[in-house]
Design a protein around this motif. Structure first.
Motif, PDB file in Angstrom:
ATOM      1  N   GLN A 103      56.709  68.647  33.224  1.00 21.01           N
ATOM      2  CA  GLN A 103      57.213  69.986  33.892  1.00 21.01           C
ATOM      3  C   GLN A 103      57.202  69.746  35.307  1.00 21.01           C
ATOM      4  O   GLN A 103      56.293  69.109  35.965  1.00 21.01           O
ATOM      5  CB  GLN A 103      56.483  71.301  33.402  1.00 21.01           C
ATOM      6  N   CYS A 105      56.913  72.657  38.808  1.00 22.24           N
ATOM      7  CA  CYS A 105      56.973  73.997  39.373  1.00 22.24           C
ATOM      8  C   CYS A 105      57.513  74.037  40.865  1.00 22.24           C
ATOM      9  O   CYS A 105      56.467  73.379  41.694  1.00 22.24           O
ATOM     10  CB  CYS A 105      55.599  74.782  39.125  1.00 22.24           C
ATOM     11  N   TYR A 119      60.744  76.821  37.560  1.00 25.17           N
ATOM     12  CA  TYR A 119      60.419  75.775  36.592  1.00 25.17           C
ATOM     13  C   TYR A 119      61.758  75.005  36.125  1.00 25.17           C
ATOM     14  O   TYR A 119      62.788  75.732  36.063  1.00 25.17           O
ATOM     15  CB  TYR A 119      59.599  76.384  35.250  1.00 25.17           C
TER      16      TYR A 119
END
Length: 160
Positions: A103, A105, A119
């Motif tokens: 992921q 951010c 995100y």
């Protein structure tokens, strides 16, 4: 996520990480947030997106399709053209327990007030600092305290 997409996500994070050192506004924003430790920036591959990634790839083909599937390349609502989700963002990759990026951010630095984190869509799994935690609490460790923070920025401030 396919193996090709995993590789592409890692290469994107590497591209953003290399870009951070070339654009003082990203580093200046981190400094305003109290994050100044170069070792932290290197260890966690913190990066910066200036919307150049989309210019470095063909508009069609497997790479463009995978970047769109991952949510890195999106369609800009106002122009209808391709844009980067993390444009003008300082970006923190989020790693799983074996060190794969699962992921990202981002924090938009051009906003007048602090923004909510941005995100990639879908995936919410992952621990930002799993490799560090495995070493910190690993076999034989005397450490018995774990500090949880509400955000990646708070974790970064504590780490340094």
């Amino acid at each position: 996520m396919t193996p090709q997409q995993q590789t592409l996500l890692s290469k994107t994070a590497e591209f953003y990480h290399k870009t951070l050192s070339k654009y003082p506004e990203g580093l200046a924003w981190l400094k305003k947030q109290g994050i100044t430790d170069q070792a932290l920036i290197e260890a966690f591959e913190v990066g910066y997106s200036v919307d150049f990634l989309k210019d470095a790839i063909p508009e069609t083909g497997d790479i463009a399709r995978d970047l769109q599937a991952l949510g890195i390349i999106i369609q800009d609502q106002s122009t209808g053209r391709n844009a980067e989700r993390f444009r003008d963002c300082v970006v923190f990759p989020i790693f799983d327990e074996v060190g794969h990026i699962v992921q990202m951010c981002g924090f938009r630095i051009t906003a007048d007030k602090p923004t909510e984190p941005i995100y990639l869509p879908g995936c919410s799994a992952g621990v930002w600092n799993a490799p560090f935690l495995n070493g910190f609490f690993g076999r034989g460790s005397a450490n018995k305290t774990l500090i949880l923070t509400p955000s990646i920025l708070d974790s970064a401030r504590l780490w340094q």
